[in-house]
Design a protein around this motif. Sequence first.
Motif, PDB file in Angstrom:
ATOM      1  N   ASN A  34     -33.203 117.180  45.451  1.00  0.00           N
ATOM      2  CA  ASN A  34     -32.237 117.342  44.352  1.00  0.00           C
ATOM      3  C   ASN A  34     -30.993 118.100  44.797  1.00  0.00           C
ATOM      4  OD1 ASN A  34     -33.834 116.006  42.360  1.00  0.00           O
ATOM      5  ND2 ASN A  34     -35.069 117.865  42.132  1.00  0.00           N
ATOM      6  N   GLN A  35     -30.565 117.855  46.044  1.00  0.00           N
ATOM      7  CA  GLN A  35     -29.384 118.518  46.585  1.00  0.00           C
ATOM      8  C   GLN A  35     -28.463 117.493  47.256  1.00  0.00           C
ATOM      9  OE1 GLN A  35     -28.672 121.798  46.188  1.00  0.00           O
ATOM     10  NE2 GLN A  35     -30.575 121.995  45.011  1.00  0.00           N
ATOM     11  N   PRO A  36     -27.966 116.501  46.496  1.00  0.00           N
ATOM     12  CA  PRO A  36     -27.024 115.554  47.094  1.00  0.00           C
ATOM     13  C   PRO A  36     -25.710 116.261  47.429  1.00  0.00           C
ATOM     14  CG  PRO A  36     -27.088 115.264  44.726  1.00  0.00           C
ATOM     15  CD  PRO A  36     -28.173 116.264  45.052  1.00  0.00           C
ATOM     16  N   PHE A  37     -24.961 115.708  48.368  1.00  0.00           N
ATOM     17  CA  PHE A  37     -23.710 116.365  48.761  1.00  0.00           C
ATOM     18  C   PHE A  37     -22.655 115.328  49.109  1.00  0.00           C
ATOM     19  CE2 PHE A  37     -26.428 115.944  52.440  1.00  0.00           C
ATOM     20  CZ  PHE A  37     -25.594 115.465  53.435  1.00  0.00           C
ATOM     21  N   ASP A  38     -21.408 115.782  49.096  1.00  0.00           N
ATOM     22  CA  ASP A  38     -20.277 114.903  49.364  1.00  0.00           C
ATOM     23  C   ASP A  38     -19.737 115.055  50.781  1.00  0.00           C
ATOM     24  OD1 ASP A  38     -19.821 113.890  46.520  1.00  0.00           O
ATOM     25  OD2 ASP A  38     -19.728 116.054  46.219  1.00  0.00           O
ATOM     26  N   TYR A  39     -19.880 116.255  51.347  1.00  0.00           N
ATOM     27  CA  TYR A  39     -19.324 116.534  52.673  1.00  0.00           C
ATOM     28  C   TYR A  39     -20.336 117.285  53.537  1.00  0.00           C
ATOM     29  CZ  TYR A  39     -14.819 115.825  50.264  1.00  0.00           C
ATOM     30  OH  TYR A  39     -13.779 115.321  49.519  1.00  0.00           O
ATOM     31  N   LEU A  40     -20.294 117.006  54.828  1.00  0.00           N
ATOM     32  CA  LEU A  40     -20.952 117.837  55.831  1.00  0.00           C
ATOM     33  C   LEU A  40     -19.898 118.764  56.432  1.00  0.00           C
ATOM     34  CD1 LEU A  40     -23.245 115.490  57.982  1.00  0.00           C
ATOM     35  CD2 LEU A  40     -23.987 117.497  56.679  1.00  0.00           C
ATOM     36  N   MET A  41     -20.259 120.002  56.716  1.00  0.00           N
ATOM     37  CA  MET A  41     -19.299 120.903  57.334  1.00  0.00           C
ATOM     38  C   MET A  41     -19.929 121.653  58.502  1.00  0.00           C
ATOM     39  SD  MET A  41     -16.753 123.754  55.689  1.00  0.00           S
ATOM     40  CE  MET A  41     -17.941 125.080  55.559  1.00  0.00           C
ATOM     41  N   TYR A  42     -19.175 121.726  59.601  1.00  0.00           N
ATOM     42  CA  TYR A  42     -19.566 122.467  60.793  1.00  0.00           C
ATOM     43  C   TYR A  42     -18.520 123.544  61.057  1.00  0.00           C
ATOM     44  CZ  TYR A  42     -22.640 118.495  61.959  1.00  0.00           C
ATOM     45  OH  TYR A  42     -23.594 117.508  61.936  1.00  0.00           O
ATOM     46  N   ALA A  43     -18.957 124.678  61.592  1.00  0.00           N
ATOM     47  CA  ALA A  43     -18.048 125.725  62.053  1.00  0.00           C
ATOM     48  C   ALA A  43     -18.315 125.972  63.529  1.00  0.00           C
ATOM     49  CB  ALA A  43     -18.250 127.013  61.264  1.00  0.00           C
ATOM     50  N   THR A  44     -17.249 126.071  64.320  1.00  0.00           N
ATOM     51  CA  THR A  44     -17.382 126.282  65.759  1.00  0.00           C
ATOM     52  C   THR A  44     -16.470 127.420  66.199  1.00  0.00           C
ATOM     53  OG1 THR A  44     -17.777 123.904  66.064  1.00  0.00           O
ATOM     54  CG2 THR A  44     -17.303 125.205  68.032  1.00  0.00           C
ATOM     55  N   VAL A  45     -17.038 128.359  66.943  1.00  0.00           N
ATOM     56  CA  VAL A  45     -16.281 129.475  67.509  1.00  0.00           C
ATOM     57  C   VAL A  45     -16.032 129.185  68.980  1.00  0.00           C
ATOM     58  CG1 VAL A  45     -16.297 131.933  68.063  1.00  0.00           C
ATOM     59  CG2 VAL A  45     -17.269 131.139  65.899  1.00  0.00           C
ATOM     60  N   THR A  46     -14.776 129.226  69.404  1.00  0.00           N
ATOM     61  CA  THR A  46     -14.422 129.037  70.809  1.00  0.00           C
ATOM     62  C   THR A  46     -13.491 130.165  71.249  1.00  0.00           C
ATOM     63  OG1 THR A  46     -12.574 127.589  70.206  1.00  0.00           O
ATOM     64  CG2 THR A  46     -14.668 126.530  70.742  1.00  0.00           C
ATOM     65  N   SER A  47     -13.297 130.271  72.544  1.00  0.00           N
ATOM     66  CA  SER A  47     -12.385 131.274  73.072  1.00  0.00           C
ATOM     67  C   SER A  47     -11.763 130.780  74.366  1.00  0.00           C
ATOM     68  CB  SER A  47     -13.110 132.609  73.318  1.00  0.00           C
ATOM     69  OG  SER A  47     -14.081 132.472  74.352  1.00  0.00           O
ATOM     70  N   GLY A  48     -10.591 131.336  74.681  1.00  0.00           N
ATOM     71  CA  GLY A  48      -9.931 131.070  75.954  1.00  0.00           C
ATOM     72  C   GLY A  48      -9.502 132.396  76.553  1.00  0.00           C
ATOM     73  N   THR A  49      -9.798 132.617  77.831  1.00  0.00           N
ATOM     74  CA  THR A  49      -9.583 133.920  78.452  1.00  0.00           C
ATOM     75  C   THR A  49      -8.533 133.826  79.555  1.00  0.00           C
ATOM     76  OG1 THR A  49     -11.894 134.475  78.031  1.00  0.00           O
ATOM     77  CG2 THR A  49     -10.712 135.858  79.605  1.00  0.00           C
ATOM     78  N   THR A  50      -7.544 134.734  79.521  1.00  0.00           N
ATOM     79  CA  THR A  50      -6.496 134.807  80.532  1.00  0.00           C
ATOM     80  C   THR A  50      -6.513 136.198  81.168  1.00  0.00           C
ATOM     81  OG1 THR A  50      -5.119 133.304  79.212  1.00  0.00           O
ATOM     82  CG2 THR A  50      -4.040 134.501  81.010  1.00  0.00           C
ATOM     83  N   PRO A  51      -7.040 136.344  82.395  1.00  0.00           N
ATOM     84  CA  PRO A  51      -7.040 137.646  83.056  1.00  0.00           C
ATOM     85  C   PRO A  51      -5.711 137.914  83.756  1.00  0.00           C
ATOM     86  CG  PRO A  51      -8.245 136.059  84.378  1.00  0.00           C
ATOM     87  CD  PRO A  51      -7.797 135.331  83.142  1.00  0.00           C
ATOM     88  N   ASP A  52      -5.292 139.176  83.762  1.00  0.00           N
ATOM     89  CA  ASP A  52      -4.053 139.576  84.435  1.00  0.00           C
ATOM     90  C   ASP A  52      -4.244 140.996  84.963  1.00  0.00           C
ATOM     91  OD1 ASP A  52      -1.507 139.850  85.383  1.00  0.00           O
ATOM     92  OD2 ASP A  52      -0.569 140.114  83.415  1.00  0.00           O
ATOM     93  N   ASN A  53      -4.705 141.091  86.213  1.00  0.00           N
ATOM     94  CA  ASN A  53      -5.023 142.385  86.824  1.00  0.00           C
ATOM     95  C   ASN A  53      -6.030 143.146  85.966  1.00  0.00           C
ATOM     96  OD1 ASN A  53      -3.340 141.944  89.065  1.00  0.00           O
ATOM     97  ND2 ASN A  53      -1.545 142.590  87.901  1.00  0.00           N
ATOM     98  N   LYS A  54      -5.637 144.294  85.432  1.00  0.00           N
ATOM     99  CA  LYS A  54      -6.564 145.108  84.642  1.00  0.00           C
ATOM    100  C   LYS A  54      -6.500 144.783  83.148  1.00  0.00           C
ATOM    101  CE  LYS A  54      -6.615 149.041  87.819  1.00  0.00           C
ATOM    102  NZ  LYS A  54      -6.418 150.507  87.950  1.00  0.00           N
ATOM    103  N   THR A  55      -5.721 143.782  82.794  1.00  0.00           N
ATOM    104  CA  THR A  55      -5.548 143.401  81.395  1.00  0.00           C
ATOM    105  C   THR A  55      -6.035 141.971  81.199  1.00  0.00           C
ATOM    106  OG1 THR A  55      -3.621 144.842  81.217  1.00  0.00           O
ATOM    107  CG2 THR A  55      -3.909 143.198  79.489  1.00  0.00           C
ATOM    108  N   THR A  56      -6.681 141.728  80.061  1.00  0.00           N
ATOM    109  CA  THR A  56      -7.203 140.403  79.748  1.00  0.00           C
ATOM    110  C   THR A  56      -6.822 140.008  78.326  1.00  0.00           C
ATOM    111  OG1 THR A  56      -9.105 140.695  81.219  1.00  0.00           O
ATOM    112  CG2 THR A  56      -9.285 138.988  79.537  1.00  0.00           C
ATOM    113  N   GLN A  57      -6.308 138.798  78.183  1.00  0.00           N
ATOM    114  CA  GLN A  57      -6.035 138.246  76.857  1.00  0.00           C
ATOM    115  C   GLN A  57      -7.115 137.236  76.518  1.00  0.00           C
ATOM    116  OE1 GLN A  57      -2.079 136.635  76.026  1.00  0.00           O
ATOM    117  NE2 GLN A  57      -3.016 134.992  74.826  1.00  0.00           N
ATOM    118  N   ARG A  58      -7.627 137.331  75.299  1.00  0.00           N
ATOM    119  CA  ARG A  58      -8.616 136.345  74.856  1.00  0.00           C
ATOM    120  C   ARG A  58      -8.163 135.763  73.522  1.00  0.00           C
ATOM    121  NH1 ARG A  58     -14.491 137.784  76.162  1.00  0.00           N
ATOM    122  NH2 ARG A  58     -13.746 136.889  78.114  1.00  0.00           N
TER     123      ARG A  58
END
Length: 223
Positions: free
Chosen positions: A162-186
């Motif tokens: 008794n739980q019909p639905f109209d949409y399926l939904m997915y959530a995805t977590v991703t990341s991209g990492t850029t290192p620069d000497n002692k500093t890192t951007q993610r």
Amino acid sequence: MERRQFLVSVWQCAAAVGLAGATGCRGTQHAKVMSADAPDLVGSHAAGAETWEPLIQGSVSQLLGRQMNEIAQVQPAGHLDGNLPRKKICFVGVENKSAEEIGDFKEQIYQKIDTCISQSEMFDVIHKRYVEAGLRQCQLRPDDLFIPGNRRMFSAAMEQLNQPFDYLMYATVTSGTTPDNKTTQRNYTLTLELIDMDSGRSEKESAELRKLYSKNRVGLRKA
């Protein structure tokens, strides 16, 4: 001789007590309840509340905003009075494909997305326990639902619950990492994908947040 042994024993006991006390101090932790307007802590080594909260709000609002506009465009003018039937979303889970272990935040991300959708005017979310029961009944994993035959089987199982639905939904977590000497951007990205069960059409919306990590405060001040 006995006096010397006695003094040695006393000294050993005192040293043991002192060591235990010092260890206890190092292991002591303090806490306080944060006020409602206090900013979230910025994690020094990984993403935390200050990262996930804006990503959730941004991705959900963009995706549902687009869907609400599309629904409004196909409805007759006389039906745009706020009494439209609420569409049901089957949210099958959060997948982590980032460089970090997100731990208990995975469940919190799920619950916060669920709450945001439930507070909208046009959508309801099927309870997670029903979704898990349907997947178990069909012996499927969330990724298996991308196969049309599996999707139809799962949809039939949810209707039996008794739980019909109209949409399926997915959530995805991703990341991209850029290192620069002692500093890192993610760059952290939270992507929501919505699949229309009638048409099979898929839509995606993403929100991104950039975060800087540094081994010293000078690197953070230069950014």
